[in-house]
Design a protein around this motif. Structure first.
Motif, PDB file in Angstrom:
ATOM      1  N   PRO A  43      20.253   7.132  30.250  1.00  0.00           N
ATOM      2  CA  PRO A  43      18.926   7.642  30.600  1.00  0.00           C
ATOM      3  C   PRO A  43      18.493   8.852  29.784  1.00  0.00           C
ATOM      4  O   PRO A  43      17.299   9.049  29.550  1.00  0.00           O
ATOM      5  CB  PRO A  43      19.078   8.013  32.083  1.00  0.00           C
ATOM      6  N   ASP A  44      19.454   9.678  29.334  1.00  0.00           N
ATOM      7  CA  ASP A  44      19.094  10.953  28.711  1.00  0.00           C
ATOM      8  C   ASP A  44      18.995  10.891  27.195  1.00  0.00           C
ATOM      9  O   ASP A  44      18.304  11.709  26.580  1.00  0.00           O
ATOM     10  CB  ASP A  44      20.133  12.011  29.079  1.00  0.00           C
TER      11      ASP A  44
ATOM     12  N   GLU B 122       2.392  -0.144  34.771  1.00  0.00           N
ATOM     13  CA  GLU B 122       3.091   0.298  33.559  1.00  0.00           C
ATOM     14  C   GLU B 122       3.099  -0.753  32.458  1.00  0.00           C
ATOM     15  O   GLU B 122       3.567  -0.480  31.344  1.00  0.00           O
ATOM     16  CB  GLU B 122       4.533   0.669  33.898  1.00  0.00           C
TER      17      GLU B 122
ATOM     18  N   ASP C  93      10.186   8.276  31.394  1.00  0.00           N
ATOM     19  CA  ASP C  93      11.029   8.898  32.414  1.00  0.00           C
ATOM     20  C   ASP C  93      11.534  10.268  31.972  1.00  0.00           C
ATOM     21  O   ASP C  93      11.766  11.143  32.806  1.00  0.00           O
ATOM     22  CB  ASP C  93      12.221   7.991  32.734  1.00  0.00           C
TER      23      ASP C  93
ATOM     24  N   LEU D 118       9.950   3.150  28.331  1.00  0.00           N
ATOM     25  CA  LEU D 118      10.184   3.608  29.697  1.00  0.00           C
ATOM     26  C   LEU D 118      11.163   4.781  29.736  1.00  0.00           C
ATOM     27  O   LEU D 118      11.016   5.693  30.561  1.00  0.00           O
ATOM     28  CB  LEU D 118      10.693   2.455  30.560  1.00  0.00           C
ATOM     29  N   ARG D 119      12.160   4.769  28.866  1.00  0.00           N
ATOM     30  CA  ARG D 119      13.075   5.915  28.790  1.00  0.00           C
ATOM     31  C   ARG D 119      12.312   7.173  28.383  1.00  0.00           C
ATOM     32  O   ARG D 119      12.542   8.261  28.921  1.00  0.00           O
ATOM     33  CB  ARG D 119      14.201   5.646  27.801  1.00  0.00           C
TER      34      ARG D 119
ATOM     35  N   ARG E  29      12.781  -2.227  37.940  1.00  0.00           N
ATOM     36  CA  ARG E  29      11.660  -1.785  37.117  1.00  0.00           C
ATOM     37  C   ARG E  29      11.766  -2.169  35.646  1.00  0.00           C
ATOM     38  O   ARG E  29      10.831  -2.743  35.077  1.00  0.00           O
ATOM     39  CB  ARG E  29      11.517  -0.266  37.253  1.00  0.00           C
ATOM     40  N   TYR E  30      12.878  -1.872  34.989  1.00  0.00           N
ATOM     41  CA  TYR E  30      12.955  -2.101  33.547  1.00  0.00           C
ATOM     42  C   TYR E  30      12.819  -3.581  33.213  1.00  0.00           C
ATOM     43  O   TYR E  30      12.113  -3.957  32.278  1.00  0.00           O
ATOM     44  CB  TYR E  30      14.260  -1.528  32.977  1.00  0.00           C
TER      45      TYR E  30
ATOM     46  N   ARG F 272       9.830  12.329  30.191  1.00  0.00           N
ATOM     47  CA  ARG F 272       8.648  13.194  30.035  1.00  0.00           C
ATOM     48  C   ARG F 272       8.301  13.465  28.572  1.00  0.00           C
ATOM     49  O   ARG F 272       7.790  14.536  28.236  1.00  0.00           O
ATOM     50  CB  ARG F 272       8.827  14.508  30.803  1.00  0.00           C
TER      51      ARG F 272
END
Length: 312
Positions: free
Chosen positions: A295-296, A200, A219, A215-216, A157-158, A221
């Motif tokens: 990711p976080d 996207e 993902d 995107l991060r 995806r990325y 929110r």
């Protein structure tokens, strides 16, 4: 009648081919096979691929990437053309990691008959009609729309969304092309995921780093409500443009790529722009490529900034 020296003729041909000459071209120019082998033996010509030579090789220690790609395509004959990441590279489409592999395609029978000794050349057996292949700086490659379509079927995806964003941003495909690409990939392996990548895509992203940062946030929110957000003062003076923006709480996120921000002048300009934005009440966050590998981190940082801004 003007007689052209064979050495001058080879030099003229090579000048339009990144300094390369094929064995067939040299023979047509008047060199014998013995002449060619001698030039290679004494180091005047350097083999870069099968029957493809770099002229005056002593002056070039490391051939440029485009030169190596051209050599690979030339070595495989007139039907050969760059595909996948190599075609994207020629078109200037960003988003894929740059490796040593050179992806080249030949139609069925030609591919089966061809043996490739260079481990950097990845030969694909693919049928592409003439209308789907163009010349990019004199190197045959799949057209941008097909290049992008074939990449998003193969990539995660990325990387896939980054490729789409880059092609859109450079004007190599349009938003109307996205629907055509969806039709083009229908029924193929990976098409379900690829349709999600198409949804996207956003051509306002000016670099793969901006795409990955967005995107991060999605993902995590905390999606931005604006890209390339213009911030102006009460008189309409442009204070700066933010890569990603949250207009209500006045938060901006900047994707700091290494090349665009590497110079001293760019660093000073970034600081002046940030000072203007901060003085106008905006919170400015800055993210690097390394930050996108977690990711976080980016969504947590953005969320904290949004909470702080709303409590002011």
């Amino acid at each position: 009648m003007v007689v052209v020296d064979r050495t001058d003729l080879v030099r003229v041909i090579a000048s339009g081919q990144d300094g390369l000459i094929t064995r067939a071209q040299a023979l047509r120019a008047g060199f014998s096979r013995h002449d060619i082998d001698h030039l290679v033996t004494v180091g005047r010509w350097r083999p870069l691929a099968r029957a493809v030579y770099l002229v005056r090789s002593r002056s070039i220690e490391s051939p440029a990437r485009q030169c190596r790609v051209r050599a690979a395509v030339l070595s495989l004959g007139p039907q050969a053309h760059a595909v996948f990441g190599t075609a994207a590279e020629l078109h200037g489409i960003a988003g894929l990691p740059r490796g040593d592999e050179i992806h080249v395609a030949l139609p069925g029978r030609a591919a089966k008959r061809t043996r490739v000794s260079d481990p950097a050349i990845v030969l694909h057996q693919l049928e592409h009609p003439p209308g789907k292949v163009v010349q990019v700086n004199g190197i045959a490659a799949t057209v941008p729309r097909l290049t992008v379509a074939e990449i998003i079927l193969r990539e995660r995806r990325y990387a896939a969304v980054s490729v789409l964003d880059s092609a859109l941003n450079r004007g190599l495909i349009t938003t109307e092309c996205l629907a055509a690409i969806a039709v083009l990939i229908r029924g193929r392996r990976g098409a379900i995921a690829a349709r999600g990548y198409l949804a996207e895509a956003d051509g306002r992203a000016q670099s793969p780093l901006e795409t990955r940062t967005r995107l991060r946030c999605v993902d995590g929110r905390v999606p931005p409500d604006a890209l390339q957000l213009e911030v102006r003062d009460d008189d309409g003076y442009l204070l700066g443009i933010g890569d990603l923006g949250w207009r209500g709480p006045q938060v901006i996120a900047e994707a700091d790529g290494r090349d665009p921000h590497a110079t001293v002048e760019a660093a000073f300009a970034d600081r002046r722009r940030q000072n203007r934005l901060v003085n106008a009440g905006w919170t400015v966050l800055r993210f690097t490529w390394q930050d996108t590998l977690r990711p976080d981190y980016i969504p947590w940082t953005v969320r904290q900034a949004l909470v702080a801004a709303r409590s002011r």
